[in-house]
Design an enzyme around this catalytic site. Structure first.
Site, PDB file in Angstrom:
ATOM      1  N   ASP A 122       0.855  -1.187   0.000  1.00  0.00           N
ATOM      2  CA  ASP A 122       0.000   0.000   0.000  1.00  0.00           C
ATOM      3  C   ASP A 122       0.887   1.232   0.000  1.00  0.00           C
ATOM      4  OD1 ASP A 122      -2.347  -1.468   0.064  1.00  0.00           O
ATOM      5  OD2 ASP A 122      -2.574  -1.341   2.236  1.00  0.00           O
ATOM      6  N   ASP A 139      -7.175  -1.629  -3.947  1.00  0.00           N
ATOM      7  CA  ASP A 139      -8.132  -1.233  -2.904  1.00  0.00           C
ATOM      8  C   ASP A 139      -9.120  -0.205  -3.445  1.00  0.00           C
ATOM      9  OD1 ASP A 139      -6.805  -2.846  -1.019  1.00  0.00           O
ATOM     10  OD2 ASP A 139      -5.535  -1.191  -0.349  1.00  0.00           O
TER      11      ASP A 139
END
Length: 170
Positions: A122, A139
Site C-alpha cells: 500500500d 483497494d
C-alpha cells in the site's frame, strides 16, 4: 452452462486492466521509485506516497500476520473472484459489469501481492484529507466497484418499483 454475455466479457476486460494497472503501479513504487527505502514522500497537495505492507484485509482491517491467515485470505479472495466471475457471465447491466470487474481485478491484484510478498503493498496516502488509511490501486478499485454495485442495486430497485402498478392506478 450459459454463454458469457458481451457485458461479461467487458467485466473480464475491466478486471484484467485493473490487475495490470495495480501491478504496474506497485512495480513502479517498489522497484523504480524505490519507496520502501524512502518511507514517505510528498507528491502534490494532500497526496503522499507512504510505504506500508498491509497484512490485513482492505485498509489494514483483520490483520493476518500469521502464515495461516495469509493463505486463508488468499483462498477467500480467490473464492470471491470465482463467484464474481460466474455471476458476471450473465450480467445484463453495464454498471453491474463494471462493478464486478473492478472488484474482481482489485481482489486478484491484492492476491498476487499476498502470494509474492506475504503482504499487500500500500502506498497512496491522503491522510491530509483526514482519510486515515493508506491504500493502493486494487483497494481503490474494490471500493469503487462496491459503490457501483450498491448504485446498481438501488437503481434496479427503483426500476422494479416504478414498473409495478400502484393501487391508485388499479
Amino acid at each position: 452452462m450459459k454463454a458469457v454475455t458481451k457485458l461479461g466479457w467487458i467485466a473480464y476486460a475491466v478486471a484484467g486492466v485493473t490487475v495490470l494497472l495495480d501491478q504496474l503501479s506497485k512495480y513502479w513504487i517498489l522497484y523504480v521509485f524505490e519507496l520502501p527505502g524512502r518511507g514517505s514522500v510528498p507528491v502534490a497537495g494532500p497526496l503522499n506516497f507512504t510505504m506500508v505492507w498491509n497484512q490485513g484485509v482492505s485498509f489494514g482491517l483483520l490483520r493476518a500476520d500469521q502464515d495461516l491467515m495469509r493463505w486463508a485470505l488468499v483462498l477467500f479472495a480467490v473464492a470471491v473472484s470465482v463467484v464474481l466471475a460466474v455471476w458476471v457471465r450473465k450480467a445484463g447491466r453495464p454498471v453491474l459489469a463494471y462493478a464486478l470487474g473492478l472488484i474482481m481485478g482489485g481482489a486478484i491484484g491484492n492476491v498476487i501481492d499476498r502470494i509474492r510478498f506475504g503482504a499487500v503493498a500500500d502506498f497512496i496516502d491522503v491522510s491530509a484529507l483526514y482519510f486515515p488509511w493508506i491504500f493502493n490501486v486494487a483497494d481503490a478499485a474494490i471500493n469503487i466497484g462496491i459503490a457501483l454495485l450498491l448504485l446498481d442495486m438501488i437503481r434496479g430497485e427503483k426500476r422494479e418499483t416504478s414498473a409495478q402498478p400502484t393501487k391508485d392506478a388499479a
